[in-house]
Design a protein around this motif. Structure first.
Motif, mmCIF file in Angstrom:
data_model
loop_
_atom_site.group_PDB
_atom_site.id
_atom_site.type_symbol
_atom_site.label_atom_id
_atom_site.label_comp_id
_atom_site.label_asym_id
_atom_site.label_seq_id
_atom_site.Cartn_x
_atom_site.Cartn_y
_atom_site.Cartn_z
ATOM 1 N N SER A 10 0.841 -1.190 0.000
ATOM 2 C CA SER A 10 0.000 0.000 0.000
ATOM 3 C C SER A 10 0.879 1.244 0.000
ATOM 4 N N THR A 15 -3.313 3.807 -6.860
ATOM 5 C CA THR A 15 -4.595 4.493 -7.068
ATOM 6 C C THR A 15 -4.419 5.699 -7.980
ATOM 7 N N LYS A 35 -12.444 -2.716 -8.742
ATOM 8 C CA LYS A 35 -11.550 -2.625 -7.594
ATOM 9 C C LYS A 35 -11.510 -3.980 -6.902
ATOM 10 N N ASP A 39 -13.999 -2.267 -0.780
ATOM 11 C CA ASP A 39 -13.605 -0.855 -0.840
ATOM 12 C C ASP A 39 -14.784 -0.057 -1.372
ATOM 13 N N TYR A 40 -15.107 1.042 -0.694
ATOM 14 C CA TYR A 40 -16.180 1.918 -1.159
ATOM 15 C C TYR A 40 -15.643 3.222 -1.755
ATOM 16 N N ASP A 42 -12.379 4.129 -3.275
ATOM 17 C CA ASP A 42 -11.710 4.129 -4.578
ATOM 18 C C ASP A 42 -12.686 3.964 -5.742
ATOM 19 N N ASN A 56 -16.891 -3.983 -7.520
ATOM 20 C CA ASN A 56 -15.918 -4.642 -6.661
ATOM 21 C C ASN A 56 -15.835 -6.112 -7.039
ATOM 22 N N ASP A 58 -14.248 -9.409 -5.412
ATOM 23 C CA ASP A 58 -13.656 -9.841 -4.147
ATOM 24 C C ASP A 58 -13.393 -11.340 -4.185
ATOM 25 N N ALA A 82 -5.612 -4.239 -4.389
ATOM 26 C CA ALA A 82 -5.667 -3.743 -3.019
ATOM 27 C C ALA A 82 -4.395 -4.158 -2.292
ATOM 28 N N GLY A 181 -9.673 5.939 4.898
ATOM 29 C CA GLY A 181 -9.101 5.976 3.552
ATOM 30 C C GLY A 181 -9.083 7.391 3.004
ATOM 31 N N GLN A 184 -13.487 11.366 0.320
ATOM 32 C CA GLN A 184 -14.400 10.859 -0.701
ATOM 33 C C GLN A 184 -14.402 11.739 -1.953
ATOM 34 N N TYR A 246 -22.561 -1.268 -2.154
ATOM 35 C CA TYR A 246 -21.914 -2.004 -3.236
ATOM 36 C C TYR A 246 -22.818 -2.051 -4.463
#
Length: 424
Positions: A10, A15, A35, A39-40, A42, A56, A58, A82, A181, A184, A246
């Protein structure tokens, strides 16, 4: 064009690189993005960069069939990883960006923050390229390069390695962050300038033509489950305090015929008539005083006979009180016997297996927890039984009180382990 952008760790700049590439490519063609992992924040930047929704993917919480279905399509696709490339859930790394690259057979572009290294970049790049032969690390982007001489040293250490470009230090593209993070996307007045400046930087310093040639055959969508909506008419809180939903969940609900509307608690909107009121996560702790004063919203919420569900930040708002970072207590909706505090911070982070026997999300789910709020008191019937990613039992999560329920967990999908056991 289909590839995944990752990094050794990271903070390497993936990003910024991803957003710049998305905006650059979107100037001439429709481009899709995704992504990796939960994650909400990015994805909202991705959507702003391309004008297209970002999904997303996952690899821990979703089945491979679900991932391939979400990734299928005819438009070019760029996926942002990520953390570090091989960082996933303990002990086997499931859910890592590498895991996702294997499922989708994607080439990987590694963004290396070279700001504090020279010859060592060769060992780092070669290590990542050879670590797992199932993961095709096709080349690198050198980030945070200090000078022409520095770049020459880096390139000399990378014989035989494809270098898609080197990006000079760019303090003007630093992004503000807070406890969960980045700031926004919808909170940045300079968002368009930021995205365009990033695109110009990538166009100037990266070989976009070479990146555009990266790809593998698109996966066929195949058969994959869709989630049944928890109600027919669903109204969702949406503003800067309640922003964490999501897209794949909402898309599934709409595909099944659910009617979805939105309202803003921060604007003191009354809750619309619906069968389910959904308060998602976000940053209510930063707006606790305003929420407490918005009596039209709170009164309509208290008087509603619809099912009410709160997730993370929304769960906190359903409680009796929320203590902000300054130690001030603000009265919330009072629909659950819950007191939470942001003054005594403790990070809660990890994947979760969840099971609820009742409520709008009765069943077995995968989810994740990421918050800094502490529970001061919680009285009543727990909503979920829970285990962590390794299957270790956790204390029960959340509360349910008649038609009102919620927890700190964010639901991602039906639990593939539970589904496989049921089918067996």
């Amino acid at each position: 064009m289909r590839f995944l952008i990752s990094a050794p760790a990271s903070g390497s700049g993936k990003t910024t690189v991803t957003l710049g590439l998305l905006r650059a490519f979107s100037r001439t063609q429709m481009i899709r993005s995704a992504k990796s992992g939960p994650d909400y924040i990015d994805p909202a930047f991705h959507a702003a960069a391309t004008g297209q929704p970002c999904v997303n993917l996952d690899a821990w919480a979703m089945t491979p069939a679900r991932i391939r279905a979400l990734a299928a399509g005819t438009a070019p696709l760029i996926i942002e990883g990520a953390m570090g490339l091989f960082d996933g859930a303990f002990p086997h790394g499931k859910g890592s960006s590498a895991d996702l690259a294997r499922i989708l057979n994607l080439p990987v572009v590694l963004v290396i923050d070279a700001g504090r290294m020279a010859g060592s970049v060769g060992a780092l790049a070669q290590g990542f390229m050879r670590y797992d032969p199932r993961v095709n690390v096709t080349g690198v982007i050198l980030n945070n390069v200090g000078s022409a001489k520095h770049e020459a040293m880096l390139r000399h250490a990378l014989p035989g390695v494809t270098i898609y470009g080197s990006i000079p230090r760019h303090a003007d593209l630093q992004q503000g962050a807070r406890h969960l993070g980045l700031i926004q996307a919808q909170e940045r007045d300079d968002l368009e300038d930021f995205l365009n400046n990033g695109a110009n930087l990538m166009m100037q310093h990266l070989d976009l033509a070479a990146l555009e040639k990266l790809g593998t055959p698109r996966p066929r969508a195949g058969a994959s489950h869709r989630l049944a909506p928890p109600a027919q008419r669903i109204t969702i809180a949406r503003d800067t305090a309640f922003a964490f939903t999501y897209p794949h969940l909402l898309d599934d609900w709409r595909a099944a015929g659910a009617e979805i509307t939105f309202f803003s608690p921060l604007a003191d909107d009354p809750v619309p008539d619906a069968d389910l009121i959904y308060l998602p996560g976000g940053y209510p702790e930063l707006h606790a005083g305003k929420i407490a004063g918005n009596q039209r919203f709170l009164t309509s919420l208290r008087q509603s006979h619809a099912m009410i569900y709160g997730e993370c930040g929304g769960y906190m708002v359903l409680g009796d009180g929320l203590i902000d970072a300054d130690g001030t207590r603000h009265a919330m909706a009072g629909l659950l016997h819950l007191e939470t505090s942001f003054a005594s911070r403790k990070r809660h982070l990890g994947y979760r297996h969840l099971h609820a026997s009742t409520g709008p999300f009765a069943g077995q789910w995968t989810g994740h927890e990421f918050h800094y709020a502490s529970t001061i008191s919680a009285r009543g019937t727990p909503l979920f039984t829970a285990t962590d990613a390794s299957g270790t039992a956790l204390p029960p999560m959340g509360l349910i009180n008649q038609h009102v329920s919620g927890s700190f967990a964010h639901i991602i999908d039906t639990d593939p382990i539970a589904t496989a056991k049921k089918q067996a």
